[in-house]
Scaffold this motif. Sequence first.
Motif, short mmCIF file in Angstrom:
data_model
loop_
_atom_site.label_atom_id
_atom_site.label_comp_id
_atom_site.label_asym_id
_atom_site.label_seq_id
_atom_site.Cartn_x
_atom_site.Cartn_y
_atom_site.Cartn_z
N UNK A 7 -34.16 2.52 -0.09
CA UNK A 7 -35.03 3.85 -0.21
C UNK A 7 -36.08 4.33 -1.16
N UNK A 8 -36.68 2.75 -2.14
CA UNK A 8 -38.10 3.27 -2.62
C UNK A 8 -38.74 2.17 -2.41
N UNK A 9 -38.52 1.40 -2.03
CA UNK A 9 -39.62 0.10 -1.28
C UNK A 9 -40.15 -0.17 -3.21
N UNK A 10 -38.81 -0.05 -4.09
CA UNK A 10 -39.74 -1.32 -4.88
C UNK A 10 -39.50 -2.96 -4.78
N UNK A 11 -40.11 -3.63 -4.77
CA UNK A 11 -39.66 -5.00 -4.33
C UNK A 11 -39.56 -5.81 -5.75
N UNK A 12 -38.50 -5.54 -6.31
CA UNK A 12 -37.50 -6.37 -7.13
C UNK A 12 -36.99 -7.94 -6.99
N UNK A 13 -37.55 -8.55 -7.44
CA UNK A 13 -37.41 -10.06 -7.12
C UNK A 13 -37.14 -10.50 -7.97
N UNK A 14 -36.28 -9.39 -9.48
CA UNK A 14 -35.95 -9.89 -10.33
C UNK A 14 -33.93 -9.60 -10.63
N UNK A 15 -33.79 -9.56 -10.06
CA UNK A 15 -32.61 -9.04 -9.51
C UNK A 15 -31.50 -9.73 -10.26
N UNK A 16 -31.51 -10.72 -10.59
CA UNK A 16 -30.71 -11.92 -11.34
C UNK A 16 -30.92 -11.95 -13.40
N UNK A 17 -32.29 -11.31 -13.41
CA UNK A 17 -32.25 -11.16 -14.69
C UNK A 17 -31.48 -9.76 -15.32
N UNK A 18 -31.32 -8.71 -14.67
CA UNK A 18 -30.49 -7.60 -15.34
C UNK A 18 -28.76 -7.87 -15.06
N UNK A 19 -28.55 -8.87 -13.48
CA UNK A 19 -27.11 -9.44 -13.75
C UNK A 19 -26.77 -9.90 -14.52
N UNK A 20 -27.47 -10.96 -15.66
CA UNK A 20 -27.71 -12.00 -16.47
C UNK A 20 -27.19 -10.99 -17.57
N UNK A 21 -28.31 -9.99 -17.98
CA UNK A 21 -27.74 -9.03 -18.99
C UNK A 21 -26.47 -8.45 -19.02
N UNK B 72 -41.14 6.58 -0.82
CA UNK B 72 -41.26 5.36 0.58
C UNK B 72 -41.84 5.29 1.47
N UNK B 73 -42.04 6.24 2.13
CA UNK B 73 -43.17 6.43 3.40
C UNK B 73 -44.38 6.40 2.93
N UNK B 74 -44.43 7.28 1.81
CA UNK B 74 -45.83 7.24 1.55
C UNK B 74 -46.07 8.13 -0.07
N UNK B 75 -46.63 7.32 -1.37
CA UNK B 75 -46.59 8.25 -2.35
C UNK B 75 -47.67 8.93 -2.63
N UNK B 76 -48.80 9.17 -1.72
CA UNK B 76 -49.68 10.38 -1.76
C UNK B 76 -48.93 11.21 -1.41
N UNK B 77 -47.72 11.65 -0.49
CA UNK B 77 -47.58 12.67 0.41
C UNK B 77 -46.49 13.28 -0.66
N UNK B 78 -45.44 12.24 -1.12
CA UNK B 78 -44.78 13.09 -1.90
C UNK B 78 -45.44 13.50 -3.83
N UNK B 79 -47.15 13.16 -4.14
CA UNK B 79 -47.04 13.31 -4.93
C UNK B 79 -47.90 14.82 -5.03
N UNK B 80 -48.35 15.16 -3.15
CA UNK B 80 -48.78 16.09 -2.88
C UNK B 80 -48.62 17.43 -3.08
#
Length: 319
Positions: free
Chosen positions: A31-45, A170-178
Amino acid sequence: MPDPLMYALDAVAYAGIFGMLSLSLNLEYGYTNLANFGKVAFFMVGAYVAAVMARMKYPFAVYALAAALVAGFIGLLTSLPALRLREDFLAITMIALGEVMKLIVKNEEWLAGGVWGLSGIPPAVVVQGLSFRERLLVQIALIYGCLVVCYVVCELIAKSPYGRVLKTIREDELLAAAYGKNVFRYKACTFALGSAVSGLAGALFAQYMGTVSPYMFEPTVTFSVWMMVILGGPANNTGAVLGAFLVEGFHRSSRLLKDYIGLPLDPINLQVMLTALLVITVVFYRPQGLLKERITPLDRGLLKKLKPMYRRVKTWVRS
């Protein structure tokens, strides 16, 4: 040879836990296009917070909530500097975060048991007089109860005005900021919420396994969750849960093959190959995943309104 029914029930329990992880990543990436490749860290916490508090005789509701809050708070703190990076650098940073946190856990023996981890974690629900199979069914009921709650929350977010803002980002940050939306704040909140769901999954994992150690939280856990989301379909919560069942089913079935078929390959290598072939096939022939994103009538109306604004913003930026 393992009991097929018990093996299947254990796989179902794992699929429920990883379904929650898949939902959390779908909220961040789908939904937000955040490339979280540290998912295991929060799972471990979440797993370690739950393990420490469960050994101190806190009830499940208390340590599960604490695991979610601590993981969410660490996710929020992490997001403040990390989200200022580009997508590729964000991914690298989150991978490094997972490894750094695992090293901390391995070396802080006074808190997390060091390389030996923590054992003797009591199950969340203790009912006297039940057989092992019945206790496993109780565990599955608890896991899937939490999974249903997380699914409903993620669906409500996706269909709310907040979710439509996330899709616009996700589609366009500039548009959301506008349109006057604070893009950074939305990203940070989403990152924190996804981390909290991962922490809850970690709490369920800890009480289900009865023990946690740093070697349970390798980077392959993160990559498995990514495969679940990509296979099931990004921005589709049902697809995220379906992907968890598919990947877990592939992993478990490939391990069983060695008991019925004489194979020259190691079962672990076989499951990696089968999963890779499945991912490649889906990416080539159905890049949107097995279940594509559902576009609601409100989303269609929003897209019609945004197109003229999008053109004006692009023209203004170019000039």
